[in-house]
Design a protein around this motif. Structure first.
Motif, short mmCIF file in Angstrom:
data_model
loop_
_atom_site.label_atom_id
_atom_site.label_comp_id
_atom_site.label_asym_id
_atom_site.label_seq_id
_atom_site.Cartn_x
_atom_site.Cartn_y
_atom_site.Cartn_z
N ASN A 1 1.11 6.93 -6.71
CA ASN A 1 -0.02 7.82 -6.95
C ASN A 1 0.31 9.27 -6.60
O ASN A 1 -0.08 10.20 -7.32
N GLN A 2 1.00 9.48 -5.49
CA GLN A 2 1.37 10.85 -5.10
C GLN A 2 2.19 11.52 -6.20
O GLN A 2 1.97 12.70 -6.51
N ARG B 1 0.83 -1.21 0.00
CA ARG B 1 0.00 0.00 0.00
C ARG B 1 0.86 1.26 0.00
O ARG B 1 0.54 2.26 -0.66
N THR B 2 1.98 1.22 0.74
CA THR B 2 2.87 2.38 0.76
C THR B 2 3.47 2.63 -0.62
O THR B 2 3.56 3.79 -1.07
N ARG C 1 0.83 4.06 -2.89
CA ARG C 1 0.56 5.44 -2.47
C ARG C 1 1.63 6.39 -3.01
O ARG C 1 1.31 7.48 -3.51
#
Length: 301
Positions: free
Chosen positions: A99-100, A92-93, A96
């Motif tokens: 996506n950031q 998930r990190t 993320r």
């Protein structure tokens, strides 16, 4: 004792829709770690020939001024999901952070979907030409399911369903959008220079020539490179096919090999934090044009 095709038999006993992560992991970390690394390098390289992508990458300067870091971070973030899965803290990190970074730029959904397609299609085509075996139908379905899942978590719309859908989408997009861009050529040159830098100086020119010899005519035309001669192409492709025949005779890999173990990853000799990988672009600075967009948070976010 595991024999050469036992892992393929294991893959064929799994359900590619339910067990896609396990199949993908077995394929890329046991069966073809070197080949998939090369194929994904080529997949990302192909995207530069779409001017809207190549131009943005030039504007950010990430691939022209910090080529090794950009290469390392991309490989490590994608590799984290392969190793740990989508539904872990690590996975998930990594998603993320991906996506950031992407959401800090004005990237169209069509371009994002095209990049996703290259991750599915290019490995299959590479292994058709240079793998010690071809991918089976279970693997192709698992590749499609894996990247459907990644694409969904990146918020990409209109993701293809099957491998054949991914392939049709990729071919149509390249036919329509491949073209010349000065900035994209700079990104291409920087990438070729990076790959050559991984080898001793006497080999660097040979590696660059071999890399060009692997490019299809559509890429050569888009970047305005001179078409390599038949001898250069024949030697390069022949050497890769000889390697494939030799690998076929080797015993199967006993342990998985992840991208983080590749010698080309050079920027983190003391290790890394997943949340610290990648860039933290600021809107309005070096190719980050999204008006009013909130800057990416620090790694502690």
């Amino acid at each position: 004792m595991v024999t050469r095709y036992d892992r393929l038999k294991e893959i064929q006993r799994l359900d590619p829709e339910r067990d896609f992560l396990e199949i993908y992991r077995l394929t890329v970390t046991y069966e073809f770690p070197w080949d998939v690394t090369r194929a994904l390098e080529l997949a990302l390289y192909r995207t530069y020939a779409v001017p809207s992508i190549g131009r943005l990458l030039d504007e950010t300067a990430e691939l022209t001024e910090r080529s090794q870091k950009r290469y390392d971070d991309t490989a490590l973030l994608l590799d984290t999901v392969v190793e740990h899965g989508f539904d872990t803290d690590e996975g998930r990190t990594a998603v993320r952070r991906i996506n950031q970074m992407h959401r800090s730029y004005d990237i169209s959904n069509d371009d994002m979907r095209y990049v996703l397609c290259t991750f599915v299609v290019t490995p299959k085509r590479w292994l058709d030409d240079f793998g010690w075996r071809r991918l089976c139908c279970h693997e192709l379905a698992a590749f499609a399911a894996y990247y459907r899942t990644l694409g969904a978590r990146m918020g990409i719309k209109g993701i293809p369903e099957t491998y054949e859908d991914f392939e049709r989408t990729l071919d149509a997009y390249e036919d329509k959008h491949f073209g010349w861009d000065e900035g994209a050529r700079r990104v291409s040159d920087a990438t070729l220079a990076l790959m050559a830098s991984w080898y001793p100086a006497p080999l660097a020119r040979v590696v660059r020539g071999a890399s060009l010899a692997l490019l299809d005519d559509s890429l050569l035309k888009a970047f305005r490179y001179r078409r390599p001669g038949l001898v250069a192409r024949g030697l390069t492709r022949g050497a890769l096919r000889m390697r494939a025949r030799a690998v076929r005779l080797l015993p199967p890999r006993r342990k998985p090999h992840y991208a983080r173990q590749n010698p080309e990853i050079k920027g983190y000799p003391d290790g890394y934090e997943i949340a610290g990988l990648g860039t933290y672009p600021t809107p309005g600075v070096r190719g980050c044009p999204v008006p009013g967009h909130r800057p990416a948070q620090t790694p502690a976010d």
